[in-house]
Design a protein around this motif. Structure first.
Motif, PDB file in Angstrom:
ATOM      1  N   LEU A 191       0.865  -1.179   0.000  1.00 29.08           N
ATOM      2  CA  LEU A 191       0.000   0.000   0.000  1.00 29.08           C
ATOM      3  C   LEU A 191       0.898   1.223   0.000  1.00 29.08           C
ATOM      4  CD1 LEU A 191      -2.781   1.435   0.285  1.00 29.08           C
ATOM      5  CD2 LEU A 191      -2.464   1.276   2.758  1.00 29.08           C
ATOM      6  N   ILE A 192       0.733   2.059  -1.001  1.00 28.83           N
ATOM      7  CA  ILE A 192       1.497   3.301  -1.104  1.00 28.83           C
ATOM      8  C   ILE A 192       0.610   4.444  -0.595  1.00 28.83           C
ATOM      9  CG2 ILE A 192       2.592   4.952  -2.677  1.00 28.83           C
ATOM     10  CD1 ILE A 192       4.183   2.379  -2.506  1.00 28.83           C
ATOM     11  N   VAL A 193       1.138   5.245   0.298  1.00 30.90           N
ATOM     12  CA  VAL A 193       0.426   6.409   0.811  1.00 30.90           C
ATOM     13  C   VAL A 193       1.038   7.643   0.148  1.00 30.90           C
ATOM     14  CG1 VAL A 193      -0.181   7.758   2.854  1.00 30.90           C
ATOM     15  CG2 VAL A 193      -0.023   5.257   3.008  1.00 30.90           C
ATOM     16  N   ILE A 194       0.222   8.360  -0.607  1.00 29.60           N
ATOM     17  CA  ILE A 194       0.678   9.579  -1.275  1.00 29.60           C
ATOM     18  C   ILE A 194       0.446  10.738  -0.314  1.00 29.60           C
ATOM     19  CG2 ILE A 194       0.423  11.119  -3.249  1.00 29.60           C
ATOM     20  CD1 ILE A 194      -0.630   8.695  -4.836  1.00 29.60           C
ATOM     21  N   GLU A 209      -2.069  -0.960  -4.715  1.00 32.66           N
ATOM     22  CA  GLU A 209      -3.048  -0.169  -3.972  1.00 32.66           C
ATOM     23  C   GLU A 209      -2.394   1.092  -3.426  1.00 32.66           C
ATOM     24  OE1 GLU A 209      -6.255  -1.713  -1.610  1.00 32.66           O
ATOM     25  OE2 GLU A 209      -5.350  -3.709  -1.831  1.00 32.66           O
ATOM     26  N   TYR A 210      -3.184   2.157  -3.362  1.00 37.48           N
ATOM     27  CA  TYR A 210      -2.656   3.413  -2.838  1.00 37.48           C
ATOM     28  C   TYR A 210      -3.782   4.242  -2.249  1.00 37.48           C
ATOM     29  CZ  TYR A 210      -4.567   5.850  -6.895  1.00 37.48           C
ATOM     30  OH  TYR A 210      -5.416   6.384  -7.825  1.00 37.48           O
ATOM     31  N   ALA A 262      -2.151   6.935 -11.354  1.00 36.57           N
ATOM     32  CA  ALA A 262      -2.326   6.210 -12.622  1.00 36.57           C
ATOM     33  C   ALA A 262      -1.247   5.142 -12.786  1.00 36.57           C
ATOM     34  CB  ALA A 262      -2.302   7.181 -13.795  1.00 36.57           C
ATOM     35  N   PHE A 263      -0.013   5.487 -12.442  1.00 38.31           N
ATOM     36  CA  PHE A 263       1.083   4.522 -12.513  1.00 38.31           C
ATOM     37  C   PHE A 263       0.823   3.354 -11.566  1.00 38.31           C
ATOM     38  CE2 PHE A 263       4.900   2.928 -10.400  1.00 38.31           C
ATOM     39  CZ  PHE A 263       5.576   2.378 -11.471  1.00 38.31           C
ATOM     40  N   LEU A 264       0.422   3.657 -10.344  1.00 40.12           N
ATOM     41  CA  LEU A 264       0.164   2.614  -9.357  1.00 40.12           C
ATOM     42  C   LEU A 264      -0.991   1.714  -9.793  1.00 40.12           C
ATOM     43  CD1 LEU A 264       0.623   4.785  -6.149  1.00 40.12           C
ATOM     44  CD2 LEU A 264       2.229   3.074  -7.039  1.00 40.12           C
TER      45      LEU A 264
END
Length: 121
Positions: free
Chosen positions: A18-21, A64-65, A56-58
């Motif tokens: 999971l990436i958190v922006i 997931e982000y 969009a890349f993710l």
């Protein structure tokens, strides 16, 4: 390449990523972050540009982000979520971010459980 490598490593070990922006200070209007020495802010129409590009890349790489920009902008509590001088999160800001991330994780767990249950049928 770094994010793709993280995804590969997570997949290899049977883990979820999971990436958190975390929004950049220029994406917020001045009233959200209080006083700052920054003199340039993204126009309202462009404030999602960076998060949307990364998102969009993710999405294209099935990662997931969560983008915290709207989470912070939609906060309607009484406490400040940023310190007045340096744009770091206050304890309340940390709680707002943690709540959003926890909700995303809980949602992902529920979807995974539903998917597993539907595969058993």
């Amino acid at each position: 390449k770094v994010i793709e490598g993280m995804k590969t490593l997570a997949d290899k070990n049977g883990q979820k990523l999971l990436i958190v922006i975390i929004p950049w200070e220029l994406q917020f209007p001045r009233d959200i972050t209080q006083r700052s020495q920054v003199n340039f802010f993204a126009a309202r129409t462009n404030r999602h540009y960076m998060g949307d590009r990364l998102g969009a890349f993710l999405k294209n790489n099935s990662i997931e982000y969560i983008d915290l920009l709207d989470t912070f902008e939609n906060y309607r509590g009484r406490r400040q979520i940023f310190y007045p001088q340096d744009r770091h999160w206050t304890p309340e800001g940390n709680k707002v971010a943690a709540r959003a991330v926890a909700e995303k994780i809980a949602s992902s767990i529920m979807k995974a459980k539903q998917h597993a249950a539907s595969e058993k049928e």
